[in-house]
Design a protein around this motif. Structure first.
Motif, mmCIF file in Angstrom:
data_model
loop_
_atom_site.group_PDB
_atom_site.id
_atom_site.type_symbol
_atom_site.label_atom_id
_atom_site.label_comp_id
_atom_site.label_asym_id
_atom_site.label_seq_id
_atom_site.Cartn_x
_atom_site.Cartn_y
_atom_site.Cartn_z
ATOM 1 N N ARG A 21 -15.380 7.568 -10.361
ATOM 2 C CA ARG A 21 -15.865 6.754 -11.476
ATOM 3 C C ARG A 21 -14.830 5.725 -11.930
ATOM 4 N NH1 ARG A 21 -18.373 11.587 -13.205
ATOM 5 N NH2 ARG A 21 -16.560 12.129 -14.490
ATOM 6 N N LYS A 22 -13.563 6.097 -11.808
ATOM 7 C CA LYS A 22 -12.474 5.208 -12.249
ATOM 8 C C LYS A 22 -12.025 4.246 -11.150
ATOM 9 C CE LYS A 22 -10.881 8.384 -15.821
ATOM 10 N NZ LYS A 22 -9.828 9.294 -16.297
ATOM 11 N N GLY A 23 -12.705 4.284 -10.022
ATOM 12 C CA GLY A 23 -12.421 3.327 -8.965
ATOM 13 C C GLY A 23 -11.179 3.627 -8.152
ATOM 14 N N LEU A 24 -10.669 4.833 -8.263
ATOM 15 C CA LEU A 24 -9.461 5.201 -7.533
ATOM 16 C C LEU A 24 -9.775 5.868 -6.203
ATOM 17 C CD1 LEU A 24 -7.465 6.512 -10.607
ATOM 18 C CD2 LEU A 24 -7.198 4.324 -9.440
ATOM 19 N N ILE A 25 -11.026 6.269 -6.034
ATOM 20 C CA ILE A 25 -11.519 6.813 -4.766
ATOM 21 C C ILE A 25 -12.850 6.131 -4.463
ATOM 22 C CG2 ILE A 25 -12.493 8.852 -3.643
ATOM 23 C CD1 ILE A 25 -10.473 10.563 -5.042
ATOM 24 N N GLN A 26 -13.053 5.755 -3.212
ATOM 25 C CA GLN A 26 -14.287 5.070 -2.818
ATOM 26 C C GLN A 26 -15.056 5.915 -1.804
ATOM 27 O OE1 GLN A 26 -13.581 1.453 -0.702
ATOM 28 N NE2 GLN A 26 -15.753 0.977 -0.407
ATOM 29 N N LEU A 27 -16.367 6.020 -1.988
ATOM 30 C CA LEU A 27 -17.227 6.714 -1.039
ATOM 31 C C LEU A 27 -17.584 5.759 0.088
ATOM 32 C CD1 LEU A 27 -18.912 9.154 -0.162
ATOM 33 C CD2 LEU A 27 -20.778 8.295 -1.611
ATOM 34 N N LEU A 28 -17.226 6.118 1.312
ATOM 35 C CA LEU A 28 -17.475 5.272 2.474
ATOM 36 C C LEU A 28 -18.865 5.542 3.046
ATOM 37 C CD1 LEU A 28 -14.026 5.739 4.270
ATOM 38 C CD2 LEU A 28 -14.736 3.829 2.791
ATOM 39 N N ARG B 77 -8.919 6.773 -0.626
ATOM 40 C CA ARG B 77 -8.129 6.398 -1.793
ATOM 41 C C ARG B 77 -7.950 4.892 -1.827
ATOM 42 N NH1 ARG B 77 -2.600 8.950 -1.770
ATOM 43 N NH2 ARG B 77 -2.777 8.624 0.459
ATOM 44 N N GLN B 78 -8.013 4.308 -3.021
ATOM 45 C CA GLN B 78 -7.836 2.858 -3.176
ATOM 46 C C GLN B 78 -6.366 2.507 -3.398
ATOM 47 O OE1 GLN B 78 -10.624 0.636 -2.791
ATOM 48 N NE2 GLN B 78 -11.089 2.617 -1.890
ATOM 49 N N HIS C 153 0.833 -1.206 0.000
ATOM 50 C CA HIS C 153 0.000 0.000 0.000
ATOM 51 C C HIS C 153 0.867 1.255 0.000
ATOM 52 C CE1 HIS C 153 -3.363 2.669 0.834
ATOM 53 N NE2 HIS C 153 -2.665 3.179 1.840
ATOM 54 N N GLN C 154 1.917 1.269 0.806
ATOM 55 C CA GLN C 154 2.804 2.423 0.840
ATOM 56 C C GLN C 154 3.489 2.615 -0.509
ATOM 57 O OE1 GLN C 154 5.221 1.150 4.165
ATOM 58 N NE2 GLN C 154 4.208 2.555 5.575
ATOM 59 N N PHE C 155 3.887 1.495 -1.126
ATOM 60 C CA PHE C 155 4.562 1.566 -2.418
ATOM 61 C C PHE C 155 3.672 2.220 -3.467
ATOM 62 C CE2 PHE C 155 5.242 -0.671 -6.541
ATOM 63 C CZ PHE C 155 6.456 -0.078 -6.874
ATOM 64 N N LYS C 156 2.372 1.906 -3.427
ATOM 65 C CA LYS C 156 1.450 2.490 -4.392
ATOM 66 C C LYS C 156 1.314 3.998 -4.228
ATOM 67 C CE LYS C 156 -1.282 -1.751 -4.450
ATOM 68 N NZ LYS C 156 -2.568 -2.381 -4.053
ATOM 69 N N GLN C 157 1.572 4.493 -3.013
ATOM 70 C CA GLN C 157 1.519 5.935 -2.785
ATOM 71 C C GLN C 157 2.769 6.621 -3.332
ATOM 72 O OE1 GLN C 157 -1.488 6.785 -1.561
ATOM 73 N NE2 GLN C 157 -1.732 4.556 -1.531
ATOM 74 N N LEU C 158 3.832 5.856 -3.458
ATOM 75 C CA LEU C 158 5.088 6.408 -3.967
ATOM 76 C C LEU C 158 5.113 6.433 -5.484
ATOM 77 C CD1 LEU C 158 8.073 7.301 -3.302
ATOM 78 C CD2 LEU C 158 8.672 4.889 -3.587
ATOM 79 N N ILE C 159 4.677 5.328 -6.090
ATOM 80 C CA ILE C 159 4.705 5.200 -7.552
ATOM 81 C C ILE C 159 3.352 4.686 -8.020
ATOM 82 C CG2 ILE C 159 5.795 4.050 -9.512
ATOM 83 C CD1 ILE C 159 8.343 3.828 -7.855
#
Length: 448
Positions: free
Chosen positions: A433-440, A447-448, A227-233
């Motif tokens: 819409r692109k699934g990169l953010i989710q409404l809780l 953020r996904q 998860h941390q790696f995805k925030q970097l790149i």
């Protein structure tokens, strides 16, 4: 690039250095591809210079051993700042700094990276002491903290003539510290890989600041969770991705081992203090030369290139790793130069110009191929391919947003960073819409 698990006992490149036909190289790759993709084979450890071999042998856990070696190559590559790999064909040289990125689950042994830093503790003091003798009252800092702004990093690197090492066991430290200025920070890291020049001018309230670094040589070893790696790149389009020396692992299916993970008859602090003294002896030996070149001959460079060409022509679709494969040519030279220097220091015969040894080159190629397989594993961790369709504003906003936020907080973040309120509002909708953010259910976004 096979994903089968099978270990080799000796180098796949052994006794093949004189064979130049593609069939011979294909056989090399076929033999090499049988190794355990999650671990560096024992034959590599058996062929390492004594300092690396002995320090790696402290670790009984196979993952911790691999993490330590990967991080230590990066740390020592940054320490030996007078060392260069020299391409005899193109008359080009490159310093030995590396960008090591280690990715694994929480509590999986990534802390072994901290021992990579310990091996350079005495060098750190020597570096500061030498700088005091030359021009600095307080002594320059070889190790640069991850919690630093891009301007602060440039100031420290400028003071060190472009040299620096960063070791950080939590990728989040880098991401969180630089969200406001990530573009510049990323540029510094990218330009360090091939030691490019960097200039910065800032007009301050009291006085202007101008920095001109002739050759960036920042070496980095960082670790974190997927998860941390995805925030970097976020994608392969980020230039950092193709410059990484990756080690990606997941030991969660293995039996838990709480004791016996280390092999030492004295305290670990004492053990690594001893290794640090040896490393410092080598460092001081290398300081006797303004510049040390490890020369790669045409045949040696052709060997690296031909092996990488076979990787590129692999039946697997590696089109997204094309830049990684190309930069692996430089990575192999860097690692070979580090190993050659360690062998020369070990023998006490260090000179200004050294021919790259066959043993160092074989090991460097094998490690580079392993790191390429792990770069494929890192690629599979990257967020949704939808990221490639994001415009600059959407990518920038996604980076700046907290892990959880309200819509008003998200809009405020965008506006604070120079984006128009209306554009930010619609960008958030696009990211949903692109699934990169989710409404809780709470009404917040994540953020996904």
């Amino acid at each position: 690039m096979s994903h089968e698990v099978k270990k080799e006992e000796e180098s796949p490149l052994s006794n093949n250095d004189a064979e130049k036909d593609s069939g011979a190289y294909s056989a090399i790759i076929a033999k090499f591809a049988d190794y355990d993709e999650n671990n560096i084979p024992q034959w590599i450890y058996d062929n390492l210079p004594a300092l690396l071999k002995d320090s790696c042998n402290v670790f009984n856990d196979k993952y911790e051993k691999d993490i330590f070696l990967t991080g230590t190559l990066s740390v020592l590559g940054g320490c030996f700042h007078n060392l260069y790999a020299y391409n005899e064909v193109d008359k080009k040289r490159v310093a030995t700094n590396l960008l090591a990125i280690i990715v694994g689950p929480a509590a999986s042994g990534k802390g072994a990276l901290n021992y990579s830093k310990k091996i350079a503790q005495t060098i750190k003091a020597t570096f500061a002491s030498n700088s005091r003798k030359l021009n600095s009252k307080s002594g320059n800092k070889l190790f640069i903290p991850a919690n630093i702004s891009s301007s602060g990093m440039i100031q420290l690197l400028a003071k060190n003539n472009g040299v620096g090492i960063m070791v950080e066991s939590e990728i989040d430290t880098i991401v969180n510290a630089n969200r406001q200025e990530w573009g510049n920070y990323s540029e510094i890291i990218r330009k360090s890989f091939e030691n490019e020049e960097y200039s910065m001018y800032r007009k301050g309230k009291e006085h202007a600041e101008f920095y001109d670094i002739e050759s960036l040589r920042l070496s980095i070893a960082i670790s974190g969770t997927p998860h941390q790696f995805k925030q970097l790149i976020y994608s392969t389009e980020n230039g950092l991705f193709s410059r990484g020396t990756y080690y990606v692992f997941d030991p969660r299916d293995e039996k838990l081992v709480f004791t016996g993970r280390m092999n030492s008859n004295v305290t670990l602090d004492s053990k690594f203090a001893s290794f640090a003294r040896i490393a410092n002896d080598y460092y001081e030996l290398h300081l006797a030369f303004h510049e040390i070149q490890v020369v790669m001959s045409k045949d040696q460079l052709d060997l690296i290139g031909d092996v990488l060409q076979i990787v590129k022509e692999s039946p697997e679709d590696l089109s997204n790793l094309d830049a990684n494969i190309k930069r692996a040519f430089i990575m192999a030279q860097k690692i070979a130069a580090i190993l050659t220097l360690l062998y020369e220091c070990q023998s006490g015969s260090l000179q200004e110009t050294i021919s790259c040894t066959k043993e160092s080159l074989d090991t460097a190629i094998q490690l580079t191929l392993i790191y390429l397989v792990h770069s494929y594993n890192a690629y599979e961790l990257l967020p949704s391919r939808m990221l490639e369709s994001l415009n600059d504003t959407q990518q920038r906003l996604l980076l700046l947003l907290s892990e959880e936020f309200t819509r008003s907080e998200g809009v405020q973040v965008g506006v604070k960073n120079g984006m128009k309120q209306r554009i930010v509002y619609y960008a958030i909708d696009d990211l949903i819409r692109k699934g990169l953010i989710q409404l809780l259910p709470s009404g917040k976004y994540k953020r996904q």
